[in-house]
Design a protein around this motif. Sequence first.
Motif, mmCIF file in Angstrom:
data_model
loop_
_atom_site.group_PDB
_atom_site.id
_atom_site.type_symbol
_atom_site.label_atom_id
_atom_site.label_comp_id
_atom_site.label_asym_id
_atom_site.label_seq_id
_atom_site.Cartn_x
_atom_site.Cartn_y
_atom_site.Cartn_z
ATOM 1 N N GLY A 174 0.863 -1.408 0.180
ATOM 2 C CA GLY A 174 -0.011 0.012 -0.006
ATOM 3 C C GLY A 174 0.917 1.360 0.046
ATOM 4 N N ASP A 175 0.249 2.522 -0.493
ATOM 5 C CA ASP A 175 0.889 3.593 -0.492
ATOM 6 C C ASP A 175 2.221 3.536 -1.378
ATOM 7 N N ASN A 176 2.317 3.041 -2.391
ATOM 8 C CA ASN A 176 3.448 2.635 -3.264
ATOM 9 C C ASN A 176 4.497 1.892 -2.737
ATOM 10 N N LEU A 177 4.635 1.541 -1.607
ATOM 11 C CA LEU A 177 5.658 0.487 -0.752
ATOM 12 C C LEU A 177 5.427 -0.810 -1.110
ATOM 13 N N LEU A 178 6.588 -1.438 -1.484
ATOM 14 C CA LEU A 178 6.582 -2.959 -1.667
ATOM 15 C C LEU A 178 7.662 -3.594 -0.859
ATOM 16 N N LEU A 179 7.300 -4.740 -0.310
ATOM 17 C CA LEU A 179 8.229 -5.926 0.037
ATOM 18 C C LEU A 179 8.587 -6.910 -1.119
ATOM 19 N N ASN A 180 10.233 -6.857 -1.305
ATOM 20 C CA ASN A 180 10.617 -7.817 -2.432
ATOM 21 C C ASN A 180 11.667 -8.573 -1.863
ATOM 22 N N ALA A 181 11.568 -9.949 -2.450
ATOM 23 C CA ALA A 181 12.533 -11.097 -2.065
ATOM 24 C C ALA A 181 12.862 -11.835 -3.643
ATOM 25 N N SER A 182 14.101 -11.955 -3.462
ATOM 26 C CA SER A 182 14.572 -12.733 -5.108
ATOM 27 C C SER A 182 15.790 -13.647 -4.680
ATOM 28 N N VAL A 183 15.788 -14.562 -5.553
ATOM 29 C CA VAL A 183 16.893 -15.544 -5.683
ATOM 30 C C VAL A 183 17.278 -15.474 -7.196
ATOM 31 N N ARG A 184 18.750 -15.071 -7.298
ATOM 32 C CA ARG A 184 19.180 -15.098 -8.707
ATOM 33 C C ARG A 184 20.592 -15.978 -8.515
ATOM 34 N N TYR A 185 20.809 -16.668 -9.874
ATOM 35 C CA TYR A 185 21.983 -17.065 -10.419
ATOM 36 C C TYR A 185 22.813 -16.242 -11.228
ATOM 37 N N ILE A 186 24.146 -16.009 -10.996
ATOM 38 C CA ILE A 186 24.880 -15.171 -11.896
ATOM 39 C C ILE A 186 26.203 -16.038 -12.402
ATOM 40 N N ASP A 187 26.391 -16.208 -13.869
ATOM 41 C CA ASP A 187 27.471 -16.657 -14.112
ATOM 42 C C ASP A 187 28.712 -15.768 -14.097
ATOM 43 N N ILE A 188 29.482 -16.088 -13.221
ATOM 44 C CA ILE A 188 30.698 -15.214 -13.054
ATOM 45 C C ILE A 188 32.161 -16.230 -12.998
ATOM 46 N N ASP A 189 32.888 -16.186 -14.116
ATOM 47 C CA ASP A 189 34.077 -16.729 -14.028
ATOM 48 C C ASP A 189 35.379 -15.982 -14.420
ATOM 49 N N THR A 190 36.438 -15.978 -13.482
ATOM 50 C CA THR A 190 37.663 -15.080 -13.630
ATOM 51 C C THR A 190 38.834 -16.073 -13.603
ATOM 52 N N GLU A 191 39.947 -15.468 -14.376
ATOM 53 C CA GLU A 191 41.298 -16.173 -14.189
ATOM 54 C C GLU A 191 42.044 -15.247 -13.036
ATOM 55 N N ALA A 192 42.657 -15.953 -11.900
ATOM 56 C CA ALA A 192 43.334 -15.447 -10.970
ATOM 57 C C ALA A 192 44.666 -15.547 -11.330
ATOM 58 N N THR A 193 45.423 -14.523 -11.484
ATOM 59 C CA THR A 193 47.025 -14.438 -11.504
ATOM 60 C C THR A 193 47.490 -13.729 -10.485
ATOM 61 N N LEU A 194 48.529 -14.522 -9.602
ATOM 62 C CA LEU A 194 49.196 -13.918 -8.397
ATOM 63 C C LEU A 194 50.815 -13.993 -8.888
ATOM 64 N N THR A 195 51.430 -12.911 -8.913
ATOM 65 C CA THR A 195 52.855 -12.903 -9.438
ATOM 66 C C THR A 195 53.942 -12.442 -8.442
ATOM 67 N N VAL A 196 54.726 -13.166 -8.117
ATOM 68 C CA VAL A 196 55.598 -13.279 -6.974
ATOM 69 C C VAL A 196 56.566 -12.146 -7.445
ATOM 70 N N LYS A 197 56.729 -10.974 -6.468
ATOM 71 C CA LYS A 197 57.458 -9.921 -6.939
ATOM 72 C C LYS A 197 58.875 -9.861 -6.590
ATOM 73 N N ASN A 198 59.449 -10.928 -5.466
ATOM 74 C CA ASN A 198 60.814 -11.019 -5.536
ATOM 75 C C ASN A 198 61.160 -12.421 -5.104
ATOM 76 N N SER A 199 62.527 -12.803 -5.288
ATOM 77 C CA SER A 199 62.637 -14.354 -4.976
ATOM 78 C C SER A 199 62.921 -14.538 -3.470
ATOM 79 N N ASP A 200 63.424 -13.503 -2.596
ATOM 80 C CA ASP A 200 63.494 -13.748 -1.291
ATOM 81 C C ASP A 200 62.337 -14.313 -0.834
ATOM 82 N N ASN A 201 61.762 -15.539 -0.773
ATOM 83 C CA ASN A 201 60.773 -16.100 -0.172
ATOM 84 C C ASN A 201 60.948 -17.430 0.269
#
Length: 239
Positions: A183-210
């Motif tokens: 009422g009075d233009n107010l709404l209750l909303n609920a939703s469930v969604r699936y999102i296709d998210i793919d990524t390539e992760a690249t972690l590069t070592v900065k120095n050899s002292d490890n």
Amino acid sequence: MKATLKPLTLAAAIAACVVGTQAHAYEAGDFIVRAGVTTVAPDGDSTQVYAGGNSLGADSGVDVDNDTQLGLTFTYMLDKAWGVEVLAATPFSHDASGEGSFLNGAGIGSVADTKQLPPTVSAVYYFNSDSAFKPYVGLGLNYTIFFDEEGGSNLEAVTGDLDVDLDDSWGLAAQVGFDLDLGDNLLLNASVRYIDIDTEATLTVKNSDNALSLPAGTRITTDVDIDPMVYSVMIGYKF
């Protein structure tokens, strides 16, 4: 990672208990703004982790944790049934942890931290916008932006400082949800969604002292299928 369904269960219970609400049908030109709690719960599946082109173990991988932020949606109704929705949010923060015999055996927990924004544009269809209870489905396109990537403290303890990069992602998104006319233009909303998210992760070592004696420039890589379920409970207003 699994997200709790309690907010959605509560929203459904409220919807079932509300009776006698005067319904106002959606019409062409209506603009609906919603804001509320949104949880991103990644699936977190990944390929093997490689360092310098060598596998760290057949069962090596990463997992990504959940995060909850302020979610926003903006919907413009094309007619009483069809609308165009834009999903936005405050930035989600995720911690990626190591999995598998090599990473866990080496005592490596947190491997990377990142923030992301998943703007999504969807076409939504309301089955009966004339009623107080307005169920809908939606299908759209997502573009996820990763930023503020950092090496995890556990991993950097043995590799030294890391330069971390996660590729942005394009993917489809699908959802089901409902609006409940309060009422009075107010709404209750609920939703469930699936999102296709793919990524390539690249972690590069900065120095050899490890501790692992990895040469500077060594790249640690894996492909991560984040593919989250996204749960939202919001309050909306129709203009």
